[in-house]
Every structure is written in C-alpha cells, then in structure tokens.
Design an enzyme around this catalytic site. Structure first.
Site, PDB file in Angstrom:
ATOM      1  N   ILE A 233       0.953  -1.040  -0.053  1.00  0.00           N
ATOM      2  CA  ILE A 233      -0.047   0.070   0.118  1.00  0.00           C
ATOM      3  C   ILE A 233       0.892   1.116  -0.027  1.00  0.00           C
ATOM      4  CG2 ILE A 233      -1.736   1.331   1.296  1.00  0.00           C
ATOM      5  CD1 ILE A 233      -2.605  -1.368   2.447  1.00  0.00           C
ATOM      6  N   CYS A 234       0.478   1.864  -0.847  1.00  0.00           N
ATOM      7  CA  CYS A 234       1.355   3.375  -1.344  1.00  0.00           C
ATOM      8  C   CYS A 234       2.896   2.919  -1.211  1.00  0.00           C
ATOM      9  CB  CYS A 234       1.154   4.092   0.131  1.00  0.00           C
ATOM     10  SG  CYS A 234       1.834   6.042   0.070  1.00  0.00           S
TER      11      CYS A 234
END
Length: 255
Positions: A233-234
C-alpha cells in the site's frame, strides 16, 4: 445549544468511562458525574449515558448515575467489554437505545423496523466462530502505535471474515530487518526474520521518511523470491513494484 436547534432536532449520547478502583472492583461514578456537570454548564443535556466499563454496570451504580446526572435509569447504558466491536450495536439494541434515540428525535414510528438479525449472524457471530488461522506479517515503521494502521487492520479483519479465516497479525518493525540491525540488535533482527518466515502473507503499508525503507524492500524481496502473497500500500506498493521490475537481476538471498 439545545434552545438554538430546538427540541426533537438533536440527541446527545454522552460516552463516559466508569473506572474500577481497588481490589474489590468498585465502579466509580464521580468522573461521569463531573463530565455531565460540565456538559450541562455548556448548555448540553445528555439524553443517554453510554458508560464504558470492563464489566456490566451494577444496578446500584446505574441508579446512582441516574440520580446525580438527571438521566432516566433506563437511559443509562452499560457499554462493557464484548468479544468483538460488531457486538456493540447489539448491546445497545438490547438496552433499547434505538427506541430512546428515535423517540427523542420524533421518529418513534421507525423503532420497530430495526432488524439486526443478519448483523448478528453474518458479522458478530461469524467473527467469533472463525477457527482456521491465517498469519499475516505487517511490515511497518510505526508498529508501537497500532492506531497508525487502523484502517489497514480493519480491512484485514473484513477480508478474513469474508474468507472464513481467523486473523493472526504479527507486527514487524521494518528497520529490524535491515543489515544494520543484525550488527546492533541481533536478537530483534533474528526474531523479526523468524516472524516474517512464519507468515502466510506479507503486507507493507505506507510510510514517510527514509527510516525502515530498506527493511520494507527486503520484505518485498523475500516475498517475491519465496512466492509468499504480498500486498503493498502506497510506499509498500512502490517497493513491491520495484522488486518485481528488478527481481530478474537480483541473486536469491538467504534469509
């Protein structure tokens, strides 16, 4: 404020902690009495008291709160510890909180339309019935403050519920996976790598700054080379894509 918005346009539910003091387990009401007094001084009059406590409120404590806080005893809700967060609405329903709220708002005709059967059977009961574990390693930079990843944690819980698996989450500090930690903190280095090796899946969330980035890269590399399911994520997505792009040029690493 009550006067400004008018009756029937707002309902105040005041959440207050009921601490337990001493070995005898006495439930203390003074903090709640004081906070209600402060609210009243601001022109806010609670319609319900949601009393957060580790155990159900004693009847005497409920009556005392009703007397000194000027709230009907049936509107003093006991919000004690339950097995999972999805049981909280059921706990409130069992004490007719929905009827009180709707009555205060002039919506009493909706009270009988509340059906929590599916909520109970498909969510609350289902979470408690999960048995087969799935071990997920979360490689983060703020593992001492789990609330920093609260949305990720809730997403994992819902995913596990949908998959019928019981979540076993292991928090791993990213910097303890790095070569520097092997020299300076060998125990934490070895422990972190053992936890990563034992995981069924790896999740690397976002983060800011340089600290721990190398550890996240190593976690992504480990997952890639050992065919362990990986979710980034990210920043975690960036290092995961980086490892995917360069994996052909990397020699396998002994972990």
């Amino acid at each position: 404020f009550h006067f400004k918005v008018g009756p029937g346009n707002m309902c105040i539910v005041h959440v207050s902690l009921i601490p337990i003091i001493g070995v005898v387990g006495e439930q203390k009401t003074k903090p709640t009495q004081h906070s209600v007094a402060v609210l009243r001084s601001l022109g806010l009059h609670p319609d319900l008291l949601a009393c957060r406590c580790s155990h159900p409120l004693d009847d005497g404590v409920r009556q005392k709160l009703a007397l000194f806080c000027q709230v009907p005893a049936e509107n003093v809700l006991t919000m004690h510890d339950v097995s999972n967060i999805w049981r909280v609405p059921l706990l409130m329903q069992s004490q007719n909180a929905h009827q009180t709220i709707l009555r205060v708002l002039g919506l009493s005709h909706y009270a009988d339309k509340l059906d929590m059967h599916n909520w109970k059977t498909q969510i609350a009961d289902r979470w408690d019935s999960l048995k087969e574990p799935v071990h997920i390693a979360l490689i983060g930079k703020y593992t001492d403050l789990s609330d920093a990843y609260l949305s990720v944690l809730k997403a994992l819980q819902h995913a596990c519920m949908a998959a019928g698996l019981k979540l076993q989450l292991t928090w791993i500090e990213a910097q303890y996976l790095e070569a520097e930690a092997k020299q300076e903190q060998p125990d934490k280095y070895e422990c972190s790598w053992n936890q990563l090796r034992a995981a069924d899946g790896v999740l690397v969330p976002g983060g800011f700054g340089n600290r721990g980035v190398e550890g996240k890269i190593l976690a992504a590399q480990y997952a890639r080379q050992n065919k362990v399911p990986y979710l980034g994520i990210c920043l975690g997505m960036q290092v995961g894509l980086g490892m995917s792009s360069f994996s052909a040029y990397l020699a396998p690493v002994a972990y």
